[in-house]
Design an enzyme around this catalytic site. Structure first.
Site: not given
Length: 318
Positions: A112, A245, A275
């Site tokens: 990520c 993020h 996500n």
């Protein structure tokens, strides 16, 4: 020589998977997922879509916005944890699909945190003259590495891609990047599988210690944001938009509070996209550019954290 972002793009697959849809499969509910994560739905790639296909769609948008032809791209960096195949890289496959050739093309695997890593590398390569038109992409198909019976992970992730084009500039656009890693935390977020002798060895699905990830993420996201501000002699008040993020709304809001910033200055797409790992920051950036929130002259701070553990920030004057 400096660098700037000249165009952005994003792509999400057509198939929508809502929290209510998931509640039909596993022991969860829309209310449980929304209150804990901020996620309402996520997108799922079609069976015939590959990560490079998602990357291609986002890249073409970014190139169009930058008014740069695919053949003029001389650097491609793709941040992904879910490549089309072991090799060649998704970046090389994307290069062929774009019709570009000759310049370097490679993948970054920082989970990520991958997009901020990739953008930081592209910035330095453009600044030092190693590349002129750099395409930086975050693209993921996480739906294929999820255990759909594990409600602790399968509700969190989605598929998508985002891209930016980085070009030379006379005035600073990308002000600085700050990248870090600590492999001693590798076991709290991992896909502990590998391929050996024609078979999967280990577990090919995401495994996560949610509480440990939350604690670590909030700490380092705030720290690396402050690092960027200190490096550029700016106060937190100078940040017009923070794009973290898009992991979990609680992590994102906690980071804003640690920085003393109002939630209104945070760009959030986690409710729609979930996500999307390395794709989450460029997807959110593209949304905010296209809806007019981000305008010339503003300070935009990108902060990412992911398995590894990796984390980093990129500060931009738009």
């Amino acid at each position: 020589m400096h660098s700037r972002i000249a165009g952005s793009g994003g792509y999400i697959p057509a198939q929508v998977l809502t929290n209510a849809d998931l509640a039909k499969r596993i022991d969860t509910s829309d209310e449980w997922v929304r209150t804990r994560t901020g996620i309402c739905e996520r997108r799922i790639a079609a069976d015939d879509e590959q990560t490079s296909d998602l990357a291609l769609a986002a890249s073409l948008q970014a190139l169009d916005g930058a008014k740069i032809a695919p053949a003029d791209v001389d650097l491609i960096i793709v941040a992904t944890t879910t490549p089309d195949m072991i090799f060649p890289s998704t970046a090389c496959i994307l290069q062929a699909k774009l019709g570009a050739r000759g310049g370097p093309a490679f993948d970054i695997q920082a989970v990520c945190g991958g997009f901020v890593y990739a953008l930081g590398i592209a910035d330095h390569m453009v600044k030092n003259g190693a590349a002129r038109n750099a395409l930086v992409v975050g693209a993921e198909i996480y739906s294929r590495i999820l255990d759909w019976n594990d409600r602790g992970t399968c509700v969190l992730f989605g598929d998508g891609a985002g891209a930016v084009v980085v070009v030379p500039a006379h005035a600073p656009g990308i002000l600085s990047s700050h990248l870090h890693a600590d492999g001693s935390y590798s076991d709290i977020l991992t896909v502990p599988g590998s391929i050996a002798n024609g078979a999967v060895r280990g577990t090919p699905f995401v495994r996560m210690d949610g509480a440990a990830v939350y604690k670590f993420a909030v700490k380092v996201l705030a720290e690396v944001a402050m690092e960027a501000l200190a490096a550029n002699k700016l106060s937190a008040d100078a940040i017009d938009w923070l794009i973290p993020h898009q992991a979990n709304i609680r992590i994102m809001e906690s980071t804003m509070r640690k920085l003393g910033l109002p939630l209104e200055r945070m760009v959030s797409t986690v409710d729609r996209h979930a996500n999307t790992s390395a794709a989450s920051i460029p997807l959110a950036l593209d949304v905010a550019v296209r809806d007019g929130r981000i305008v010339a002259g503003q300070h935009v701070l990108l902060v990412g954290v992911g398995g590894g553990f990796t984390w980093g920030s990129v500060l931009i004057r738009w």
